[in-house]
Design a protein around this motif. Sequence first.
Motif, short mmCIF file in Angstrom:
data_model
loop_
_atom_site.label_atom_id
_atom_site.label_comp_id
_atom_site.label_asym_id
_atom_site.label_seq_id
_atom_site.Cartn_x
_atom_site.Cartn_y
_atom_site.Cartn_z
N GLY A 171 0.77 -1.23 0.00
CA GLY A 171 0.00 0.00 0.00
C GLY A 171 0.80 1.28 0.00
N ASP A 172 2.13 1.18 0.02
CA ASP A 172 2.97 2.39 -0.03
C ASP A 172 3.00 2.95 -1.44
N GLU A 173 3.13 4.27 -1.54
CA GLU A 173 3.30 4.94 -2.83
C GLU A 173 4.58 5.75 -2.82
N ILE A 174 5.42 5.54 -3.81
CA ILE A 174 6.71 6.22 -3.90
C ILE A 174 6.79 6.90 -5.25
N THR A 175 7.09 8.20 -5.25
CA THR A 175 7.19 8.97 -6.48
C THR A 175 8.60 9.50 -6.64
N GLY A 176 9.14 9.36 -7.83
CA GLY A 176 10.49 9.85 -8.10
C GLY A 176 10.86 9.66 -9.55
N VAL A 177 12.13 9.87 -9.83
CA VAL A 177 12.68 9.73 -11.17
C VAL A 177 13.45 8.41 -11.24
N ILE A 178 13.21 7.61 -12.27
CA ILE A 178 13.89 6.34 -12.41
C ILE A 178 15.38 6.56 -12.65
N LYS A 179 16.21 5.96 -11.83
CA LYS A 179 17.66 6.04 -11.98
C LYS A 179 18.28 4.69 -12.36
N GLY A 180 17.51 3.65 -12.25
CA GLY A 180 18.00 2.32 -12.62
C GLY A 180 16.84 1.36 -12.66
N ALA A 181 16.91 0.36 -13.53
CA ALA A 181 15.84 -0.62 -13.63
C ALA A 181 16.38 -1.93 -14.18
N THR A 182 16.11 -3.01 -13.49
CA THR A 182 16.47 -4.35 -13.93
C THR A 182 15.24 -5.23 -13.80
N ASP A 183 15.38 -6.49 -14.15
CA ASP A 183 14.25 -7.40 -14.00
C ASP A 183 13.90 -7.62 -12.53
N SER A 184 14.85 -7.38 -11.64
CA SER A 184 14.62 -7.68 -10.23
C SER A 184 14.23 -6.47 -9.39
N ALA A 185 14.55 -5.24 -9.85
CA ALA A 185 14.26 -4.07 -9.01
C ALA A 185 14.24 -2.80 -9.83
N ILE A 186 13.57 -1.78 -9.29
CA ILE A 186 13.57 -0.44 -9.87
C ILE A 186 14.11 0.52 -8.82
N GLU A 187 15.02 1.39 -9.22
CA GLU A 187 15.58 2.38 -8.31
C GLU A 187 15.03 3.75 -8.65
N LEU A 188 14.39 4.39 -7.69
CA LEU A 188 13.87 5.75 -7.85
C LEU A 188 14.71 6.71 -7.04
N MET A 189 14.88 7.92 -7.55
CA MET A 189 15.43 9.01 -6.74
C MET A 189 14.29 9.97 -6.47
N THR A 190 14.01 10.19 -5.21
CA THR A 190 12.91 11.05 -4.82
C THR A 190 13.34 12.51 -4.84
N ALA A 191 12.37 13.40 -4.63
CA ALA A 191 12.64 14.83 -4.72
C ALA A 191 13.64 15.30 -3.68
N ASP A 192 13.76 14.57 -2.56
CA ASP A 192 14.73 14.97 -1.54
C ASP A 192 16.10 14.35 -1.75
N GLY A 193 16.30 13.70 -2.91
CA GLY A 193 17.61 13.17 -3.25
C GLY A 193 17.88 11.77 -2.74
N GLN A 194 16.90 11.12 -2.13
CA GLN A 194 17.09 9.77 -1.61
C GLN A 194 16.88 8.73 -2.72
#
Length: 617
Positions: free
Chosen positions: A136-159
Amino acid sequence: MNKNLRTPVLSQNLMPVLYKSSKLKQYGFPLLATLFLSLTPSGAQEKGNTGRPANEYRDFATGHDGDPFHGRELFASERLGCAKCHTVDGTAGKAGPDLYAVGDKYPRRELIQSILEPSATIAIGYGATLIETKTGDEITGVIKGATDSAIELMTADGQRVNIPTSKIKAQRGSAVSLMPEGLYSGLTREEFADLISYLTTLRQPENATSSNQGMPLEIPRLAREVGIRPFISEELRFPHAYVSKPGDVRYGLVYFAQIPGEADHFLAIHQTGKIWLIEKSPQHESKSLFADFGPELFNERGPNGLLGFAFHPRFRENRKYYLKHQVFEEGRIATTLVEKEAAPDLAHDSGKPSRRLLKIVCVTQDHTGGCIQFGPDGYLYLGMGDTGPQQDPQGHGQDMHTLLGKILRIDVDHRDADLPYAIPADNPFRKSDARPEIWAFGFREPWRFSFDGTTGDLWVGDVGQDRVEEVDIVRRGENHGWNVFEGFEPFSNKYRREGASYTMPVFAYRRKYGNSITGGYVYRGDKRSSFYGAYICGDYTSHWIWAIKQENRVLKAVRAIATSPQAIASFATDESGNVYLVGYEGMVYQLDFSHSNFDEMQVSEKIASSNQGRGEK
């Protein structure tokens, strides 16, 4: 369109715009959409909200130079926090676009617009992605990496947030910028002008580029520019749209082609999926709808939609033609190649269902390529971009097990095993563990390419990342470098392989000349013309048009021959060798070389070129 398409925005490649466009060069198809990514409404109120409307900021910053030194202080201040989200040194390690050379890439008025209307010009590669997890969590950001196993987002606060794909319930893209509307109102008009003035000072130093013959410091202009005249009347101009409010979608004209064997009949291809038949003769011109494939494709955000078109070499016999467009299936954007069939009168599509040949799932909404062409060998070539994220962090361009970042070559007339097409016997990687469709690799965004009808050379315009755009002549099995190289310059060692050979471009240009290359055609019209054999290409964003001469893939001369009235989504040629320019805003132009001379340059440009030691022969 770039090329958007490549929309003219301040992305890391700033093409992309284009989306792209960026060519597209919409692109579609891209500006500084996330410049104040970390500026919160409360922060904006720290120094008095003036309540002034946006047009007052626009008018004041347009008419006043401002203080760039104070603007730099504002940029770095805790009050605004711009530096928390943006680098200015080309490292591009934060959530927002790197602003290296942004003053070269865009004029002052576009920098102003990008801050006043952030969702109108979201940078290519920096559209927001919302991920909903199964908990139920929602995370918004810019995609910085993506593989078949995971997606990495960078959020607006740089995390950086790494989300396993097994925990993702839904993933959605957004046409609304992470930058809230109206943040400029937290600045005075003078401060706003100061900030804009600082951004205009961010330019690419000339000593930051290698002194390679293929990347001259100065490109001389012709003494008399090549003529550009509308090929159709204003009444036949095609529709286009810009973003006017958050969530709107850009679209425009992306391609143009003569119907084989029909001197006065052309097809104009639109990003929305519409294709029009143009009848053009000295006595008559008309426009009618050939087909509308809008319901079959995806064109909601990014440089997506109907981007590529090609007639079968035996079109007049089998009436087959091919489209390259995006679809949205199983929660993912994918690029598809489909086969269509025209009606017997060649004036309409037959209405028969498409035959899907390829589906290539994209990582983000960007860098999907845009071009398909049949080569002189009768096989279909398809250009596929790395599909992001910016900087190709997964190394798609060098990964031989994916079709991303490649030029592909397939046989559409036969089938292999369970494939709806065949692999040509002489494809370079057919007998290796690589994908056998690959003809050449190491591309970022090969938006437009073409074959020289005389020599058979395959010319590719590949949209760059941070520093340069490039033009390649591509041959069987070659590695054109991305993301180990960008143009002639090293970019990253992460995917460099020991002993690998990299083919350098014929021509590359720096940001002061543009940021979204649109590949064109070798001129094979009038053999008496000084432009005969020159490759004609342009930039979606800057509107510059160039003519290039080479020998053995070494640049001999390049000229700035004209500027386009519209963003350059594509070029076209006909059976007589005439060259056309496709304006994203809906007009088709024909280039007139008859009153210009490739060897006659403006005197001041000649002197500057000589002093800079351009290396031309």
